[in-house]
Motif scaffolding. Structure first.
Motif, PDB file in Angstrom:
ATOM      1  N   PHE A 152       0.879  -1.176   0.000  1.00 62.11           N
ATOM      2  CA  PHE A 152       0.000   0.000   0.000  1.00 62.11           C
ATOM      3  C   PHE A 152       0.915   1.224   0.000  1.00 62.11           C
ATOM      4  O   PHE A 152       1.818   1.316   0.829  1.00 62.11           O
ATOM      5  N   MET A 275      -7.586  -6.907   3.640  1.00 59.65           N
ATOM      6  CA  MET A 275      -8.188  -5.582   3.485  1.00 59.65           C
ATOM      7  C   MET A 275      -8.086  -5.125   2.033  1.00 59.65           C
ATOM      8  O   MET A 275      -9.059  -4.652   1.442  1.00 59.65           O
ATOM      9  N   LEU A 279     -11.134  -4.390  -0.649  1.00 53.98           N
ATOM     10  CA  LEU A 279     -11.302  -3.109  -1.349  1.00 53.98           C
ATOM     11  C   LEU A 279     -11.379  -3.334  -2.856  1.00 53.98           C
ATOM     12  O   LEU A 279     -12.272  -2.809  -3.533  1.00 53.98           O
ATOM     13  N   SER A 282     -14.628  -4.757  -3.952  1.00 49.27           N
ATOM     14  CA  SER A 282     -15.863  -4.057  -3.568  1.00 49.27           C
ATOM     15  C   SER A 282     -16.508  -3.478  -4.819  1.00 49.27           C
ATOM     16  O   SER A 282     -15.866  -3.221  -5.832  1.00 49.27           O
ATOM     17  N   VAL A 291     -12.465  -0.424  -8.139  1.00 48.37           N
ATOM     18  CA  VAL A 291     -11.921   0.267  -6.973  1.00 48.37           C
ATOM     19  C   VAL A 291     -10.427  -0.056  -6.876  1.00 48.37           C
ATOM     20  O   VAL A 291     -10.029  -1.224  -6.944  1.00 48.37           O
ATOM     21  N   LEU A 292      -9.625   0.982  -6.739  1.00 43.11           N
ATOM     22  CA  LEU A 292      -8.172   0.817  -6.661  1.00 43.11           C
ATOM     23  C   LEU A 292      -7.696   0.977  -5.223  1.00 43.11           C
ATOM     24  O   LEU A 292      -8.445   1.416  -4.344  1.00 43.11           O
TER      25      LEU A 292
ATOM     26  N   PRO B 127     -15.075   4.093  -0.875  1.00 46.95           N
ATOM     27  CA  PRO B 127     -13.818   4.344  -1.596  1.00 46.95           C
ATOM     28  C   PRO B 127     -14.069   5.031  -2.944  1.00 46.95           C
ATOM     29  O   PRO B 127     -15.147   4.878  -3.516  1.00 46.95           O
ATOM     30  N   MET B 134     -16.568   1.073   2.994  1.00 49.18           N
ATOM     31  CA  MET B 134     -15.538   0.078   3.315  1.00 49.18           C
ATOM     32  C   MET B 134     -14.675   0.471   4.520  1.00 49.18           C
ATOM     33  O   MET B 134     -13.797  -0.282   4.931  1.00 49.18           O
ATOM     34  N   PHE B 135     -14.897   1.667   5.052  1.00 48.98           N
ATOM     35  CA  PHE B 135     -14.181   2.108   6.253  1.00 48.98           C
ATOM     36  C   PHE B 135     -15.151   2.867   7.140  1.00 48.98           C
ATOM     37  O   PHE B 135     -16.098   3.470   6.650  1.00 48.98           O
ATOM     38  N   ALA B 220      -7.764   4.643   4.727  1.00 50.25           N
ATOM     39  CA  ALA B 220      -7.072   3.343   4.683  1.00 50.25           C
ATOM     40  C   ALA B 220      -5.834   3.370   5.575  1.00 50.25           C
ATOM     41  O   ALA B 220      -5.544   2.403   6.290  1.00 50.25           O
ATOM     42  N   GLU B 223      -6.904   2.896   9.044  1.00 46.09           N
ATOM     43  CA  GLU B 223      -7.303   1.496   9.258  1.00 46.09           C
ATOM     44  C   GLU B 223      -6.064   0.610   9.435  1.00 46.09           C
ATOM     45  O   GLU B 223      -6.040  -0.284  10.299  1.00 46.09           O
ATOM     46  N   TYR B 234     -11.160  -5.912  10.908  1.00 44.15           N
ATOM     47  CA  TYR B 234     -11.528  -4.986   9.836  1.00 44.15           C
ATOM     48  C   TYR B 234     -13.027  -5.160   9.585  1.00 44.15           C
ATOM     49  O   TYR B 234     -13.487  -6.246   9.208  1.00 44.15           O
TER      50      TYR B 234
END
Lengths: 337, 337
Positions: A152, A275, A279, A282, A291-292, B127, B134-135, B220, B223, B234
């Motif tokens: 990430f 996680m 993402l 999703s 979604v990136l 996102p 997602m968060f 993110a 998180e 999560y």
């Protein structure tokens, strides 16, 4: 510059170009050459650790470019985090360090969480309720290692849009979206020439009602970590507080945090993988645009460019050729393919 | 709850109300009571340090509220930063911890830079390019000590607007601004009831063109620091990965950084004072609305409320009275003035 110093700086600049961050790569050489000519940049700086503790250090960049002291700072932070779980290193008396993400990624590639922030020698972000710029585009980068997924990597200016995006619009002859920049009365600016001349960018979020005070707060946070903690110069006060200073005295902050100090071997990477997978899988708004995760576009670019080379538009090649000639260096770039 | 545990939790909840962050203060008792009734919250948790290094630690919250383990984590981070220059403590197996800024401020009051982040047990941030949350609103707080000025205290959700702001609009019968929330197709939502029911908030920045991918990246980052580093759950994967878990297993991250490890006595505070003064005296767009520094509104509120008390609307007093009765506690609040 000494050969080893030049080689490391060049490698870190090319790393930005590889990741598609051209605004922070070899194109910066024009500005660096200008600073060198004006005596704003030391070309034979002494980079040294001036203070050191079990998990911290302060590095003085000797008035040169920021790449070498920042890479050294991150290596030191990584080393300290191996022993103490965390390492935090501040850099003062530096200059532009290129792309923040490159340093955060060094930590992730070593299996650690990495943080990199930097102050900037000239201002661009206007505080909420203000009209004059009081911070640079103050970048923050954060990277973390996964297992089956690549790391990430968040690498962002704390303005709504980076200066590079405004320059890109100018180059393409396009207007910039309303909300990126304002004029001296706080009115929106959409002409990139005006935006670049006035340098009044909005903080991330834009207006107060859309959370602009948070972007302003994040820019201030980056300034505190990079400039105030290291003892570098806060740009709006530099002329008054250091009237005789030849150099900009830019500051950076580099941190590494070892997941192994908190969790069992592999647990952090496995959970980050879950996680990231969640993402990526999703539901997208548009099925053609999935979604990136932060770092995806830069890594795709790097893979492509490692295979096929870094495309350089003719004006940039001409610029590099001119700079090489002015510096008395051999021009070694070879067209590829 | 044990008396000492209840007293510390209450003090940290009231600290949020004092600072005007009612959404994270005693008003949360209704939700906490509901969780307690459902067995989602341990009322006699064992809070313990499960892992410790020279500059790091991992605390297990025992399934109880997050206030006590988080305050303990920040005290431990402060203690470690005195010796190592930096201290980073993760908390797992916790629950809601109130206002993040309260913990960051603990460090600033001890002369240190403080960082506090938290995951959330239910999701709210969508996102970039996605339509499903997602968060959680994943808050980040950052505080730093000045000298003649009060500390800098940034305390922000990484969504454009906090859930509390949406609730406030609902309470006032107002619509929310376009850009705060979207529906399942990604279309803007301005009805606060719909926004609260669907919980699809935009990340700070909003749309991609306005930097929304940065807010998504920051959520993110929070998180990763709070949940992945500590080994907490999560939220989007909790039901699948921990189907039998009674508790939410929320995670937090607390860090303290000692400016004294980098600079001479007082230098950090003096430079932060200069930066704060420069911001406060920078030209405002509207002379009646001066440029503020993060923490200013909350501190003004705290000063007012320490003098005149915390105003509690009648429905909230009734709620507290009911909760006290249900818990078999004496109702001790006294009207003031």
């Amino acid at each position: 510059m000494a050969p080893a110093y030049a080689a490391e700086t060049a490698a870190l600049m090319v790393a930005a170009d590889l990741r598609g961050i051209e605004s922070h790569g070899v194109g910066m050489l024009e500005l660096y050459a200008e600073y060198r000519a004006k005596g704003r940049l030391a070309t034979a700086p002494t980079v040294r650790v001036v203070r050191e503790g079990p998990a911290t250090a302060l590095i003085d960049g000797g008035g040169g470019l920021g790449h070498v002291p920042s890479a050294r700072a991150m290596r030191l932070a990584i080393e300290k985090s191996r022993a103490a779980g965390v390492g935090a290193v501040a850099v003062r008396n530096s200059n532009h360090f290129g792309a923040a993400g490159v340093y955060a990624l060094m930590a992730a590639e070593a299996g650690l969480i990495g943080v990199a922030t930097s102050g900037v020698w000239n201002v661009a972000i206007v505080p909420t309720f203000g009209v004059d710029p009081m911070f640079g585009t103050n970048p923050i980068a954060f990277a973390a290692p996964a297992g089956r997924n690549p790391p990430f990597v968040l690498d962002m200016a704390t303005s709504t849009a980076a200066i590079g995006k405004v320059k890109l619009a100018k180059m393409r002859g396009e207007r910039i979206p309303e909300g990126w920049a304002v004029d001296a009365d706080g009115a929106p600016v959409t002409d990139p020439d005006v935006a670049l001349a006035q340098r009044r960018l909005t903080p991330l979020g834009g207006e107060r009602v859309m959370g602009g005070h948070k972007g302003y707060g994040l820019a201030a946070m980056v300034e505190i970590l990079s400039t105030v903690l290291s003892g570098a110069a806060y740009a709006p006060l530099r002329a008054r507080r250091y009237p005789d200073a030849e150099r900009y005295n830019v500051g950076h902050f580099l941190m590494a945090l070892d997941p192994g100090a908190f969790r069992g071997e592999g647990d952090f990477r496995a959970d980050l993988d879950d996680m990231i997978d969640a993402l990526r899988s999703s539901r997208p708004r548009d099925p053609a645009e999935p979604v990136l995760v932060a770092g995806d576009p830069e890594r795709a670019c790097e893979e492509e460019r490692r295979r096929h080379g870094i495309p350089l538009p003719a004006p940039r090649v001409a610029l590099l050729r001119r700079l090489a000639a002015e510096a008395g260096c051999e021009f070694v770039l070879q067209p590829r393919g």
